[in-house]
Enzyme design. Sequence first.
Site, PDB file in Angstrom:
ATOM      1  N   ASP A  15       0.762  -1.077   0.259  1.00  0.00           N
ATOM      2  CA  ASP A  15       0.126   0.019   0.012  1.00  0.00           C
ATOM      3  C   ASP A  15       0.770   0.699  -0.278  1.00  0.00           C
ATOM      4  OD1 ASP A  15      -2.253   1.128   0.562  1.00  0.00           O
ATOM      5  OD2 ASP A  15      -3.148  -0.586   0.989  1.00  0.00           O
ATOM      6  N   ASP A  71      -3.336   4.781  -1.883  1.00  0.00           N
ATOM      7  CA  ASP A  71      -4.414   4.705  -1.229  1.00  0.00           C
ATOM      8  C   ASP A  71      -4.978   6.671  -2.039  1.00  0.00           C
ATOM      9  OD1 ASP A  71      -5.382   4.993   1.502  1.00  0.00           O
ATOM     10  OD2 ASP A  71      -4.873   6.375   1.680  1.00  0.00           O
ATOM     11  N   GLU A 116      -6.350   3.868  -5.600  1.00  0.00           N
ATOM     12  CA  GLU A 116      -8.371   3.553  -5.437  1.00  0.00           C
ATOM     13  C   GLU A 116      -8.467   5.597  -5.660  1.00  0.00           C
ATOM     14  OE1 GLU A 116     -10.166   3.550  -0.504  1.00  0.00           O
ATOM     15  OE2 GLU A 116      -7.574   4.961  -1.043  1.00  0.00           O
ATOM     16  N   ASP A 121     -12.937  -0.747   3.756  1.00  0.00           N
ATOM     17  CA  ASP A 121     -13.240   0.029   3.808  1.00  0.00           C
ATOM     18  C   ASP A 121     -14.632  -0.441   3.539  1.00  0.00           C
ATOM     19  OD1 ASP A 121     -11.181   2.234   4.647  1.00  0.00           O
ATOM     20  OD2 ASP A 121     -10.646   2.173   2.438  1.00  0.00           O
TER      21      ASP A 121
HETATM   22  C1  NOJ Z   1      -8.476   5.242   2.066  1.00  0.00           C
HETATM   23  C2  NOJ Z   1      -8.331   3.984   2.624  1.00  0.00           C
HETATM   24  O1  NOJ Z   1      -8.710   2.034   2.093  1.00  0.00           O
HETATM   25  C3  NOJ Z   1      -8.629   4.093   3.950  1.00  0.00           C
HETATM   26  O2  NOJ Z   1      -8.655   2.653   4.959  1.00  0.00           O
HETATM   27  C4  NOJ Z   1      -8.795   5.262   4.621  1.00  0.00           C
HETATM   28  O3  NOJ Z   1      -9.687   5.846   5.764  1.00  0.00           O
HETATM   29  C5  NOJ Z   1      -7.935   6.761   3.801  1.00  0.00           C
HETATM   30  N1  NOJ Z   1      -7.861   6.086   2.503  1.00  0.00           N
HETATM   31  C6  NOJ Z   1      -7.042   6.984   3.920  1.00  0.00           C
HETATM   32  O4  NOJ Z   1      -5.862   7.038   4.260  1.00  0.00           O
END
Ligand code: NOJ
Length: 560
Positions: free
Chosen positions: A98, A200, A257, A331
């Site tokens: 990540d 991310d 993402e 998430d």
């Molecule tokens: C996306 C991540 O998947 C999530 O878990 C995180 O809280 C936020 N970005 C901030 O890094």
Amino acid sequence: MKHSWWKESVVYQIYPRSFMDSNGDGIGDIQGIIMKLDYLKELGIDTIWLSPVYESPNDDNGYDISNYMKIMDEFGSMEDWEELLQQVHMREMSLIMDLVVNHTSDEHKWFMQAKTSRDNPYRDYYIWRDPKGDGKEPNNWASNFGGSAWEYNEETKDYYLHLFSKKQPDLNWENEQLREEVYRMMKWWLDKGVDGFRMDVINFISKVDNFPDGEIKNGKKYASGSKYYRNGPKIHDYLKEMNEKVLSQYDVMTVGEMPGVTPDQAKDYTGEERNELNMVFQFEHMGLDNGPNGKWDLQELDLIELKQSLSRWQYALAEGGWNSLYYNNHDQPRSVSRFGNDGDYRIESAKMLATLLHMMKGTPYVYQGEEIGMTNVRFDSIESYKDIETLQAYSDLKEQGWSEEEVMESIFKKSRDNARTPMQWNDEDHAGFSSGEPWMAVNPNYKSINVEAERNNEHSIFNYYKRLIQLRKQNELIVYGDYQLILEDDPEIFSYVRSYQDKKLLVICNFYDKEPTFKLPRDINFMTKQLLVSNYTVEEQSNIAEFTLQPYEARVYLLN
Ligand code: NOJ
């Protein structure tokens, strides 16, 4: 279409804190992951995406990094991580890490320096703005976790931007030196042998530079600033630069993402000739059960909308780009509870949902526990929840006048903690996750839903996932074939055809507990048919021109 290893991969996401604890401290760790690699190999996985394992004060469970080049003590050491990589490679699997570079932790040494004075050399690594005339925040943007996106810093008498928690200050990508530091760090990991990155919120790194106010809605105190920081003005420049200076020098897989990304934008991010990223995580289908007031405002999923959405992405990225396929991650609530039926039809609906996704074009992602049909959890009280977003939402919604029941109902349905309860390995204490007290309680249904039970049952969800993954490995058609939605207007059946060379794949999924009739469109012609996989027993000679589907039934035929 060009063939690539990452197009042919099935990825498994590990959320290390909740995966497997090897030393009894109640927190998952790297040695725990190593213990379970054979399990992943047995499932047929070839790429692992590891959520952050770097040093972090854990305000957001590792998505707040204080040192990119160190492993979090709770998870082990760099030697453990190196052993993990070696063990992954030994099994001919890949490991992607990540990459969280929209922000750091406020405990990162850069920020510790930056906040001390306006002329500190690291100051410009972050985003600072003076207070407005009345001493207030520089603009009205909300943080994604609630409250303002700005935090006042006493030492410098101004505000820094944090799109997530105040312990996650946003990095300033305008600063070239910062970008170079990020690239150096990426190379450092790549030189150690990692096989790529999941990035991310990477489409947040370029902000509109005058930071305009957002539009206040529904009497809220803060506004979304997302149109000023998602897919911002320099995003493609940064990604191209990152590609040229780092990624292009390695044979790696990248997935960005990208909340709020549209199919057209995704084409630009993933276009083969554009040299940016391989694929993105888009969120369109994840928003279909959000009401007008967002995530906590519950709304029933409309199947027609889901068909339209997933198909739009299939068509848009049909040539040149590439899709990622997912319903679950750390998430998101558990898909079997969210889109399926976690009561009487848990097994059938979990298999149906998996069929629907795994037969599409793109790279499928399996999130830990999905392969055994793990469900959402309903903890009795908010005290048992750990996630920063959930806890913030609990207090915000209460303040807005929601009742305890209303808030908890939304949390049961949507909290990120649904995905973060410990992995259920067996029916022993703490589901075999840890010999100590787990950092978050185990879902009480572990007695019946666990890996051991699944592996011992040939009709289990686990064995069904195994079959879907095998099929992808055996049939280029599933990886590279064209996609065509059929029965567009059917409100209960999601069905599509994949075509490749002279073969077709027919996928039929009944999305509900009703028994609708499937009618094969007349223009789908074939000489022979072969049933590749199904979640009910189907008679060999059954006629597929017209038949009644059982609740949540899924079938996949190869047509010739
Ligand atoms: C996306 C991540 O998947 C999530 O878990 C995180 O809280 C936020 N970005 C901030 O890094």
